[in-house]
Scaffold this motif. Structure first.
Motif, PDB file in Angstrom:
ATOM      1  N   ALA A  13       5.950   4.969  -4.522  1.00  9.82           N
ATOM      2  CA  ALA A  13       6.568   4.222  -2.814  1.00  9.82           C
ATOM      3  C   ALA A  13       5.397   5.604  -1.997  1.00  9.82           C
ATOM      4  CB  ALA A  13       7.617   4.784  -2.136  1.00  9.82           C
ATOM      5  N   ILE A  14       4.877   6.855  -2.630  1.00 10.01           N
ATOM      6  CA  ILE A  14       3.288   7.910  -1.988  1.00 10.01           C
ATOM      7  C   ILE A  14       3.064   7.795  -3.244  1.00 10.01           C
ATOM      8  CG2 ILE A  14       5.500   8.733  -1.119  1.00 10.01           C
ATOM      9  CD1 ILE A  14       5.678  10.803  -1.809  1.00 10.01           C
ATOM     10  N   ASN A  15       1.887   9.136  -3.150  1.00  9.92           N
ATOM     11  CA  ASN A  15       0.712   9.272  -3.445  1.00  9.92           C
ATOM     12  C   ASN A  15       0.857  10.938  -2.648  1.00  9.92           C
ATOM     13  OD1 ASN A  15      -0.453   7.948  -5.092  1.00  9.92           O
ATOM     14  ND2 ASN A  15      -1.906   6.907  -4.078  1.00  9.92           N
ATOM     15  N   MET A  16       1.015  12.091  -3.092  1.00 14.50           N
ATOM     16  CA  MET A  16       1.424  12.942  -3.001  1.00 14.50           C
ATOM     17  C   MET A  16       0.210  13.759  -3.200  1.00 14.50           C
ATOM     18  SD  MET A  16       2.207  15.981  -1.014  1.00 14.50           S
ATOM     19  CE  MET A  16       4.284  15.615  -0.832  1.00 14.50           C
ATOM     20  N   ASN A  17      -0.801  14.399  -2.250  1.00 12.42           N
ATOM     21  CA  ASN A  17      -1.535  14.900  -2.729  1.00 12.42           C
ATOM     22  C   ASN A  17      -1.289  16.538  -2.247  1.00 12.42           C
ATOM     23  OD1 ASN A  17      -5.199  13.034  -2.768  1.00 12.42           O
ATOM     24  ND2 ASN A  17      -2.632  12.134  -0.445  1.00 12.42           N
ATOM     25  N   VAL A  18      -1.671  17.419  -3.215  1.00 10.81           N
ATOM     26  CA  VAL A  18      -1.758  18.552  -3.481  1.00 10.81           C
ATOM     27  C   VAL A  18      -2.952  19.103  -3.310  1.00 10.81           C
ATOM     28  CG1 VAL A  18       0.145  20.856  -4.471  1.00 10.81           C
ATOM     29  CG2 VAL A  18       0.910  18.240  -4.696  1.00 10.81           C
ATOM     30  N   MET A  78       1.142  -1.379   0.117  1.00 10.38           N
ATOM     31  CA  MET A  78       0.284  -0.304   0.062  1.00 10.38           C
ATOM     32  C   MET A  78       1.210   1.368   0.402  1.00 10.38           C
ATOM     33  SD  MET A  78      -3.476   1.046   1.826  1.00 10.38           S
ATOM     34  CE  MET A  78      -3.017   0.632   4.012  1.00 10.38           C
ATOM     35  N   LYS A  79       0.803   2.232  -0.280  1.00 12.23           N
ATOM     36  CA  LYS A  79       1.605   3.457  -0.647  1.00 12.23           C
ATOM     37  C   LYS A  79       1.054   4.722   0.717  1.00 12.23           C
ATOM     38  CE  LYS A  79       1.841   3.867  -5.701  1.00 12.23           C
ATOM     39  NZ  LYS A  79       0.842   4.952  -6.866  1.00 12.23           N
ATOM     40  N   PHE A  80       1.626   5.063   0.994  1.00 15.24           N
ATOM     41  CA  PHE A  80       1.574   5.588   1.806  1.00 15.24           C
ATOM     42  C   PHE A  80       1.309   7.596   1.254  1.00 15.24           C
ATOM     43  CE2 PHE A  80       4.080   9.513   3.916  1.00 15.24           C
ATOM     44  CZ  PHE A  80       3.860   9.406   5.065  1.00 15.24           C
ATOM     45  N   GLU A  81      -0.030   7.777   1.828  1.00 13.53           N
ATOM     46  CA  GLU A  81      -0.791   8.832   1.189  1.00 13.53           C
ATOM     47  C   GLU A  81      -0.051  10.278   2.513  1.00 13.53           C
ATOM     48  OE1 GLU A  81      -2.708   9.497  -0.919  1.00 13.53           O
ATOM     49  OE2 GLU A  81      -3.151   7.346  -1.055  1.00 13.53           O
ATOM     50  N   CYS A  82       0.054  11.418   1.803  1.00 13.89           N
ATOM     51  CA  CYS A  82       0.485  12.407   2.073  1.00 13.89           C
ATOM     52  C   CYS A  82       0.042  13.798   1.424  1.00 13.89           C
ATOM     53  CB  CYS A  82       2.090  13.087   2.304  1.00 13.89           C
ATOM     54  SG  CYS A  82       3.407  12.540   1.049  1.00 13.89           S
ATOM     55  N   ALA A  83       0.503  14.904   2.348  1.00 14.80           N
ATOM     56  CA  ALA A  83      -0.567  15.554   1.562  1.00 14.80           C
ATOM     57  C   ALA A  83       0.864  17.035   1.109  1.00 14.80           C
ATOM     58  CB  ALA A  83      -2.040  16.065   2.031  1.00 14.80           C
ATOM     59  N   PHE A  84       0.608  18.214   0.312  1.00 11.10           N
ATOM     60  CA  PHE A  84       0.997  19.078   1.071  1.00 11.10           C
ATOM     61  C   PHE A  84      -0.170  20.590   0.463  1.00 11.10           C
ATOM     62  CE2 PHE A  84       3.015  23.436  -1.212  1.00 11.10           C
ATOM     63  CZ  PHE A  84       3.674  24.062  -0.394  1.00 11.10           C
ATOM     64  N   ILE A  85      -0.607  21.398   1.794  1.00 14.15           N
ATOM     65  CA  ILE A  85      -1.499  22.431   1.650  1.00 14.15           C
ATOM     66  C   ILE A  85      -0.792  23.569   1.456  1.00 14.15           C
ATOM     67  CG2 ILE A  85      -2.922  23.181   2.869  1.00 14.15           C
ATOM     68  CD1 ILE A  85      -3.310  20.028   4.555  1.00 14.15           C
ATOM     69  N   TYR A  86      -1.467  24.342   0.408  1.00 10.17           N
ATOM     70  CA  TYR A  86      -0.392  25.612   0.547  1.00 10.17           C
ATOM     71  C   TYR A  86      -1.705  26.478   0.261  1.00 10.17           C
ATOM     72  CZ  TYR A  86      -1.619  25.598  -4.859  1.00 10.17           C
ATOM     73  OH  TYR A  86      -2.403  25.077  -6.218  1.00 10.17           O
ATOM     74  N   VAL A  87      -1.518  27.800   0.738  1.00 12.09           N
ATOM     75  CA  VAL A  87      -2.912  29.019   1.167  1.00 12.09           C
ATOM     76  C   VAL A  87      -2.199  30.451   0.617  1.00 12.09           C
ATOM     77  CG1 VAL A  87      -1.372  29.997   3.239  1.00 12.09           C
ATOM     78  CG2 VAL A  87      -4.358  29.913   2.898  1.00 12.09           C
ATOM     79  N   ALA A  88      -3.417  30.318  -0.250  1.00  7.64           N
ATOM     80  CA  ALA A  88      -3.560  31.651  -0.914  1.00  7.64           C
ATOM     81  C   ALA A  88      -4.652  32.816  -1.227  1.00  7.64           C
ATOM     82  CB  ALA A  88      -1.982  31.990  -2.049  1.00  7.64           C
ATOM     83  N   PRO A  89      -4.930  33.474  -1.176  1.00  8.58           N
ATOM     84  CA  PRO A  89      -5.996  34.229  -2.219  1.00  8.58           C
ATOM     85  C   PRO A  89      -6.174  33.877  -3.310  1.00  8.58           C
ATOM     86  CG  PRO A  89      -4.631  36.138  -1.131  1.00  8.58           C
ATOM     87  CD  PRO A  89      -3.529  34.838  -1.131  1.00  8.58           C
ATOM     88  N   GLY A  90      -7.692  33.400  -2.875  1.00  5.88           N
ATOM     89  CA  GLY A  90      -7.453  33.604  -4.563  1.00  5.88           C
ATOM     90  C   GLY A  90      -8.179  32.318  -4.880  1.00  5.88           C
ATOM     91  N   ALA A 122      -4.159  18.328  -7.086  1.00  6.63           N
ATOM     92  CA  ALA A 122      -3.200  18.005  -7.871  1.00  6.63           C
ATOM     93  C   ALA A 122      -2.755  16.685  -6.818  1.00  6.63           C
ATOM     94  CB  ALA A 122      -2.594  17.857  -8.529  1.00  6.63           C
ATOM     95  N   ILE A 123      -2.714  14.825  -7.828  1.00  9.07           N
ATOM     96  CA  ILE A 123      -2.477  14.356  -6.620  1.00  9.07           C
ATOM     97  C   ILE A 123      -0.758  13.644  -7.716  1.00  9.07           C
ATOM     98  CG2 ILE A 123      -2.430  11.860  -6.014  1.00  9.07           C
ATOM     99  CD1 ILE A 123      -5.453  12.007  -5.455  1.00  9.07           C
ATOM    100  N   ILE A 124      -0.181  13.702  -7.147  1.00  4.71           N
ATOM    101  CA  ILE A 124       1.486  12.947  -7.664  1.00  4.71           C
ATOM    102  C   ILE A 124       1.802  11.386  -7.252  1.00  4.71           C
ATOM    103  CG2 ILE A 124       3.640  13.652  -8.392  1.00  4.71           C
ATOM    104  CD1 ILE A 124       2.910  17.240  -7.467  1.00  4.71           C
ATOM    105  N   PRO A 125       2.008  11.015  -8.124  1.00  5.43           N
ATOM    106  CA  PRO A 125       1.647   9.313  -7.968  1.00  5.43           C
ATOM    107  C   PRO A 125       3.660   9.697  -7.796  1.00  5.43           C
ATOM    108  CG  PRO A 125       0.994   9.028  -9.722  1.00  5.43           C
ATOM    109  CD  PRO A 125       1.147  10.673  -9.399  1.00  5.43           C
ATOM    110  N   SER A 126       3.980   7.906  -7.062  1.00  2.53           N
ATOM    111  CA  SER A 126       5.280   7.335  -7.386  1.00  2.53           C
ATOM    112  C   SER A 126       5.180   6.455  -7.068  1.00  2.53           C
ATOM    113  CB  SER A 126       6.083   8.494  -6.476  1.00  2.53           C
ATOM    114  OG  SER A 126       6.010   7.981  -4.881  1.00  2.53           O
TER     115      SER A 126
END
Length: 101
Positions: A27-32, A1-13, A21-25
């Motif tokens: 080993a991991i799924n990076m949720n952005v 099973m892949k490691f699920e993680c997330a990058f959360i960014y914040v900006a007006p609008g 987006a999801i960037i798969p590899s």
């Protein structure tokens, strides 16, 4: 099973419903996910934890208050890390706390 993680960014609008987006590899799924403010980011953090993410990384737009809010929303079992500027250059050298609290 892949490691699920997330990058959360914040900006007006930004809109977390479409700015994502999801960037798969192997080993991991990076949720952005982009969020317009701290309130939206808290909801996204909860969504990501429910999806199975046990690590959340926050952009430098989150000030100390914003990081604390996401940590509280995510819960104690989730690792929350942050890229850190005291004052973000893209926000006119203000902290996200000045903009989103």
């Amino acid at each position: 099973m892949k490691f699920e993680c997330a990058f959360i960014y914040v900006a007006p609008g930004l809109d977390s419903k479409k700015d994502r987006a999801i960037i798969p590899s192997e080993a991991i799924n990076m949720n952005v996910v982009g969020c317009a403010d701290y309130d939206e980011a808290e909801k996204v953090a909860i969504e990501m934890v429910e999806k199975g993410c046990n690590a959340l990384e926050l952009c430098a737009g989150f000030g100390n208050d914003g990081i604390a809010r996401i940590k509280k929303a995510a819960g104690n079992d989730v690792a929350v890390g942050a890229v850190k500027f005291d004052f973000h250059p893209a926000f006119g050298f203000k902290s996200g706390d000045d903009m989103f609290s």
